[in-house]
Design a protein around this motif. Sequence first.
Motif, PDB file in Angstrom:
ATOM      1  N   TYR A  74     -30.811  -1.922  20.854  1.00 40.53           N
ATOM      2  CA  TYR A  74     -31.291  -1.254  19.633  1.00 40.53           C
ATOM      3  C   TYR A  74     -30.178  -1.288  18.591  1.00 40.53           C
ATOM      4  O   TYR A  74     -29.074  -0.806  18.862  1.00 40.53           O
ATOM      5  N   ARG A  75     -30.444  -1.896  17.444  1.00 44.29           N
ATOM      6  CA  ARG A  75     -29.474  -1.949  16.330  1.00 44.29           C
ATOM      7  C   ARG A  75     -28.084  -2.415  16.794  1.00 44.29           C
ATOM      8  O   ARG A  75     -27.071  -1.851  16.395  1.00 44.29           O
TER       9      ARG A  75
ATOM     10  N   HIS B  36     -26.779  -2.096  19.696  1.00 47.24           N
ATOM     11  CA  HIS B  36     -26.217  -1.265  20.763  1.00 47.24           C
ATOM     12  C   HIS B  36     -26.952  -1.491  22.083  1.00 47.24           C
ATOM     13  O   HIS B  36     -28.185  -1.580  22.098  1.00 47.24           O
TER      14      HIS B  36
ATOM     15  N   LEU C 191     -35.528   7.585  19.797  1.00 48.90           N
ATOM     16  CA  LEU C 191     -34.477   6.813  19.108  1.00 48.90           C
ATOM     17  C   LEU C 191     -33.861   7.608  17.945  1.00 48.90           C
ATOM     18  O   LEU C 191     -32.743   7.309  17.526  1.00 48.90           O
ATOM     19  N   LYS C 192     -34.580   8.639  17.470  1.00 45.72           N
ATOM     20  CA  LYS C 192     -33.983   9.539  16.466  1.00 45.72           C
ATOM     21  C   LYS C 192     -32.761  10.230  17.058  1.00 45.72           C
ATOM     22  O   LYS C 192     -31.746  10.411  16.382  1.00 45.72           O
TER      23      LYS C 192
ATOM     24  N   ASP D 275     -29.983   7.679  17.282  1.00 43.97           N
ATOM     25  CA  ASP D 275     -29.313   7.509  15.981  1.00 43.97           C
ATOM     26  C   ASP D 275     -28.216   8.567  15.802  1.00 43.97           C
ATOM     27  O   ASP D 275     -27.105   8.247  15.384  1.00 43.97           O
ATOM     28  N   GLN D 276     -28.542   9.804  16.145  1.00 45.60           N
ATOM     29  CA  GLN D 276     -27.564  10.884  16.001  1.00 45.60           C
ATOM     30  C   GLN D 276     -26.372  10.688  16.940  1.00 45.60           C
ATOM     31  O   GLN D 276     -25.230  10.915  16.572  1.00 45.60           O
TER      32      GLN D 276
ATOM     33  N   ILE E 213     -25.293   7.784  18.065  1.00 42.88           N
ATOM     34  CA  ILE E 213     -24.501   6.659  17.540  1.00 42.88           C
ATOM     35  C   ILE E 213     -23.626   7.141  16.383  1.00 42.88           C
ATOM     36  O   ILE E 213     -22.437   6.832  16.326  1.00 42.88           O
ATOM     37  N   ASN E 214     -24.211   7.934  15.474  1.00 40.00           N
ATOM     38  CA  ASN E 214     -23.437   8.447  14.333  1.00 40.00           C
ATOM     39  C   ASN E 214     -22.252   9.295  14.785  1.00 40.00           C
ATOM     40  O   ASN E 214     -21.166   9.204  14.239  1.00 40.00           O
TER      41      ASN E 214
END
Lengths: 213, 213
Positions: A102-103, A105, A200-201, A204-205, A207-208
């Motif tokens: 994903y993105r 990763h 995946l939300k 995202d957090q 990963i950030n």
Amino acid sequence: MRKMIKHYPNGVPFQEQFTADHKSSFNTAPAHDNIIYGNRGMSLEQEINLSNKYYLESGIAVIHKKPIPIQIVDVCYPKRSAAVIKEAYFKQASTTDYNGVYRGHYIDFEAKETCNRSSFPLNNFHDHQIKHMKACEKQQGICFTIVKFVVRQEIYLMPSHLLFHYWDGREKGRKSIPYEQIKQESYLINYHINPRIPYLKGVDQLINKLKMP
Amino acid sequence: MRKMIKHYPNGVPFQEQFTADHKSSFNTAPAHDNIIYGNRGMSLEQEINLSNKYYLESGIAVIHKKPIPIQIVDVCYPKRSAAVIKEAYFKQASTTDYNGVYRGHYIDFEAKETCNRSSFPLNNFHDHQIKHMKACEKQQGICFTIVKFVVRQEIYLMPSHLLFHYWDGREKGRKSIPYEQIKQESYLINYHINPRIPYLKGVDQLINKLKMP
């Protein structure tokens, strides 16, 4: 009287209690009611598989559940039909259940349900799964657990550091991760129409947070 | 006279023809000799599994072969022993055989052998495998095929763009990828002691090439 079941275009039955609008009535329901909250027609695994299907078809991520490892002992090849496995045994999996990309990763996770209200028992995990997640993180993979508190109907994306912390300390006594700790350090995933579990939300957090110094 | 077989510390039989020193005598052997070159005790799959085991244990990468997907129809639970699968069928895999994580990159590949000398037949692949690899690349995954020319005893790490090019053009006539093209655009992987197939060297080159503008 049997309730009429509406269906989404993808054939999944529409369940009112899972939509965002009706969520509040849900959370306030007392726990001691004589109602079975779990398994409303779909297991966590089925819900995640559906979500992954949506993510794949929308070009958002490529994440699959790995097949169950089997030791095949006997196969029979009948004429004019498919090979039949006549004897086989379940093998212990050496990794987690889900992985993918994903993105840019590498994504790797387990999905677990519990009927406990106040904590998540560590006996839901095996040593090799923890080892596998630790090895993946060493290679900069993103690892986590999707935890479903069935009675509360709450789903969390729990970062691996929390799991590792309690797992590594389990010899000292505590055999579970407290619900309050999970609530505080994980990402709550609210049910959605499509994908059903927009986990995946939470990724995202995660990963950030990893990108921050 | 039976030849004495020496073993590596990991239990794998030592085979002289696979070591670098003896490689030259190998390459010069005429193809029409009445010798079976393939399957010298180990399939490509076994060789890759051993290499992945080495990479995992050395903390270099986490790459696994996925289990074979099975549709289970009947399971029997005998008293005091493990569950036995009494009826099951092989399912078509929806992805490639291997995936994992290496140096922050998602790795995804197929491993294929051919007894052809001059080309690699495209019927070794299925449409869903190509679709899967294309979807993974869209997510910045590293995709490739490990191709073994059994008669030549040569192993190449073939970048996916070469496979996609011939696959997408197969309707126009050509049903295979020419050996010369693979040799030119892929990374030759020489047999080694441990790991047996050091294919991550090819992956390093692939990653470096992708980083270049």
